[in-house]
Design a protein around this motif. Structure first.
Motif, PDB file in Angstrom:
ATOM      1  N   GLY A  82       0.829  -1.224   0.000  1.00  0.00           N
ATOM      2  CA  GLY A  82       0.000   0.000   0.000  1.00  0.00           C
ATOM      3  C   GLY A  82       0.855   1.262   0.000  1.00  0.00           C
ATOM      4  O   GLY A  82       2.022   1.246   0.404  1.00  0.00           O
ATOM      5  N   THR A 110      -0.695   6.590   2.299  1.00  0.00           N
ATOM      6  CA  THR A 110      -0.869   8.033   2.040  1.00  0.00           C
ATOM      7  C   THR A 110      -1.125   8.834   3.319  1.00  0.00           C
ATOM      8  O   THR A 110      -0.827  10.022   3.360  1.00  0.00           O
ATOM      9  N   ARG A 111      -1.641   8.153   4.368  1.00  0.00           N
ATOM     10  CA  ARG A 111      -1.895   8.908   5.609  1.00  0.00           C
ATOM     11  C   ARG A 111      -0.601   9.339   6.281  1.00  0.00           C
ATOM     12  O   ARG A 111      -0.611  10.159   7.175  1.00  0.00           O
ATOM     13  N   LYS A 114       5.700   2.379   4.576  1.00  0.00           N
ATOM     14  CA  LYS A 114       4.993   2.563   5.851  1.00  0.00           C
ATOM     15  C   LYS A 114       5.403   1.483   6.855  1.00  0.00           C
ATOM     16  O   LYS A 114       5.555   1.746   8.051  1.00  0.00           O
ATOM     17  N   GLN A 172       3.284  -6.680  -5.960  1.00  0.00           N
ATOM     18  CA  GLN A 172       1.957  -6.353  -6.482  1.00  0.00           C
ATOM     19  C   GLN A 172       2.201  -5.211  -7.470  1.00  0.00           C
ATOM     20  O   GLN A 172       2.650  -4.135  -7.069  1.00  0.00           O
ATOM     21  N   GLY A 222      -5.851  -2.992  -4.120  1.00  0.00           N
ATOM     22  CA  GLY A 222      -6.556  -3.302  -2.882  1.00  0.00           C
ATOM     23  C   GLY A 222      -5.988  -4.503  -2.150  1.00  0.00           C
ATOM     24  O   GLY A 222      -5.186  -5.276  -2.700  1.00  0.00           O
TER      25      GLY A 222
HETATM   26  P1  UTP Z   1      -4.480   0.453   3.944  1.00  0.00           P
HETATM   27  O1  UTP Z   1      -5.931   0.475   3.766  1.00  0.00           O
HETATM   28  O2  UTP Z   1      -3.929   0.858   5.257  1.00  0.00           O
HETATM   29  O3  UTP Z   1      -3.832   1.324   2.774  1.00  0.00           O
HETATM   30  O4  UTP Z   1      -4.003  -1.010   3.586  1.00  0.00           O
HETATM   31  P2  UTP Z   1      -2.395   1.922   2.664  1.00  0.00           P
HETATM   32  O5  UTP Z   1      -2.142   2.266   1.239  1.00  0.00           O
HETATM   33  O6  UTP Z   1      -1.373   1.018   3.279  1.00  0.00           O
HETATM   34  O7  UTP Z   1      -2.445   3.240   3.569  1.00  0.00           O
HETATM   35  P3  UTP Z   1      -3.251   4.633   3.370  1.00  0.00           P
HETATM   36  O8  UTP Z   1      -4.686   4.326   3.659  1.00  0.00           O
HETATM   37  O9  UTP Z   1      -3.003   5.115   1.968  1.00  0.00           O
HETATM   38  O10 UTP Z   1      -2.628   5.538   4.394  1.00  0.00           O
HETATM   39  C1  UTP Z   1      -4.099  -2.072   4.503  1.00  0.00           C
HETATM   40  C2  UTP Z   1      -2.990  -3.061   4.243  1.00  0.00           C
HETATM   41  O11 UTP Z   1      -3.108  -3.600   2.935  1.00  0.00           O
HETATM   42  C3  UTP Z   1      -1.918  -3.398   2.182  1.00  0.00           C
HETATM   43  C4  UTP Z   1      -1.218  -2.233   2.863  1.00  0.00           C
HETATM   44  O12 UTP Z   1       0.172  -2.272   2.624  1.00  0.00           O
HETATM   45  C5  UTP Z   1      -1.605  -2.430   4.322  1.00  0.00           C
HETATM   46  O13 UTP Z   1      -0.762  -3.390   4.944  1.00  0.00           O
HETATM   47  N1  UTP Z   1      -2.289  -3.113   0.777  1.00  0.00           N
HETATM   48  C6  UTP Z   1      -3.317  -2.279   0.507  1.00  0.00           C
HETATM   49  C7  UTP Z   1      -1.577  -3.706  -0.237  1.00  0.00           C
HETATM   50  O14 UTP Z   1      -0.615  -4.474   0.002  1.00  0.00           O
HETATM   51  N2  UTP Z   1      -1.946  -3.451  -1.530  1.00  0.00           N
HETATM   52  C8  UTP Z   1      -2.976  -2.620  -1.840  1.00  0.00           C
HETATM   53  O15 UTP Z   1      -3.266  -2.444  -3.048  1.00  0.00           O
HETATM   54  C9  UTP Z   1      -3.676  -2.014  -0.793  1.00  0.00           C
END
Ligand code: UTP
Length: 288
Positions: A11, A14-15, A25, A102, A107
């Motif tokens: 992911g 972005t927060r 992150k 990925q 998602g």
């Molecule tokens: P989050 O919903 O926290 O999204 O993903 P994010 O991108 O990590 O953080 P924000 O919301 O932009 O701040 C929950 C988990 O799913 C993984 C993330 O790395 C996190 O561990 N994830 C999410 C993926 O591996 N791939 C994705 O396409 C989305």
């Protein structure tokens, strides 16, 4: 037996921008340890030594963290700070780490499906490293003084051994926060171990539409049929392939148990949760 743990870590985070612009992150530290190391330690505590990590562009620091840095080893050897590497060295020795990327961030469900190549056809655990869970002692039964020191994943593996189906960890959240989580409805199976047979699941429902306040946190045990289901799962909430939607297909066949875990969880994907975790661990570790 659950032998492998999948870490979706692709992911964008972005927060936490701008911190996550060039730093994953999962590498943000709570005290001196990156989030993903806490997750790997929880998996090891549950008897798992095969780590499968789904990464993406800009996440190479995760691979470097779980590898030997010869220059650093050379520099630090025999010095007063060498012990600071003890824990990570032990993990590198005890575990294997494999990675897949990925390519498009479609998602969590899509990230888990990307991990199929590392998991194969067996039940597996999933840890979202940004949900940091503690396994500090929790009094289960104050009258008898029984104390549980098991990590959340260990607890879930025990539940899996009983039910042999997918398991999600849940906790009750304030009703006005249901739109941050996958939320379940279910029938109580066993009051003593807080298990529910899931009958419904909704991804990030508005509080007025939420069936309950029982929210799924970032710990799962999944049976491998989830991959075929994910392949057929259309993008849902926010245009992302949601694991909640795939789990609902299993739940319709009575194949998902929700388990109210014992312990504490910090949502380190949010600034508030991250600060709370930092304070908590600082206070716990004071004097060590
Ligand atoms: P989050 O919903 O926290 O999204 O993903 P994010 O991108 O990590 O953080 P924000 O919301 O932009 O701040 C929950 C988990 O799913 C993984 C993330 O790395 C996190 O561990 N994830 C999410 C993926 O591996 N791939 C994705 O396409 C989305």
């Amino acid at each position: 037996m659950i032998k492998k743990c999948l870490f979706p870590a692709a992911g964008y985070g972005t927060r936490f921008l701008p911190a996550t612009k060039a730093t994953p992150k999962e590498m943000l530290p709570v005290l001196t340890k990156p989030l993903i190391q806490y997750g790997v330690e929880e998996a090891v505590e549950a008897g798992i030594h095969t780590m499968a990590i789904v990464t993406g562009r800009g996440k190479r620091a995760i691979e470097d963290h779980f590898d030997i840095s010869y220059e650093l080893e050379h520099q630090i050897k025999g010095g007063s700070k060498e012990y600071l590497l003890d824990e990570i060295r032990a993990l590198i020795t005890e575990c294997t780490f494999s990675y897949t990327r990925q390519v498009e961030m479609k998602g969590l469900g899509h990230a888990i499906l990307s991990g199929e190549t590392l998991i194969g056809n067996e039940p597996f655990a999933v840890i979202l490293a940004d949900d940091l869970c503690t396994n500090s002692p929790v009094i289960l039964d104050s009258a008898r003084g029984s104390i549980n020191t098991k990590g959340v994943l260990s607890q879930m593996i025990e539940v899996y051994e009983r039910y042999q189906c997918s398991i999600v960890a849940i906790e009750e959240v304030p009703m006005d926060q249901t739109d941050k989580y996958g939320v379940i409805a279910g029938d109580l199976v066993d009051r003593t171990d807080d298990t529910y047979r899931v009958t419904d699941m909704v991804e990030k429902p508005d509080p007025k539409d939420a069936p309950t306040n029982m929210a799924i946190i970032g710990r799962y045990i999944l049976t491998p049929d989830i991959f075929d289901i994910l392949r057929e799962t259309k993008p849902g909430k926010n245009g992302e392939v949601q694991i909640t939607d795939a789990l609902l297909a299993q739940a319709k066949n009575g194949k998902v148990i929700a388990y109210k875990f014992k312990g504490k969880r910090f949502d380190c994907g949010s600034v508030d949760g991250f600060v709370q975790a930092t304070n908590y661990f600082y206070n716990e570790n004071k004097g060590n």
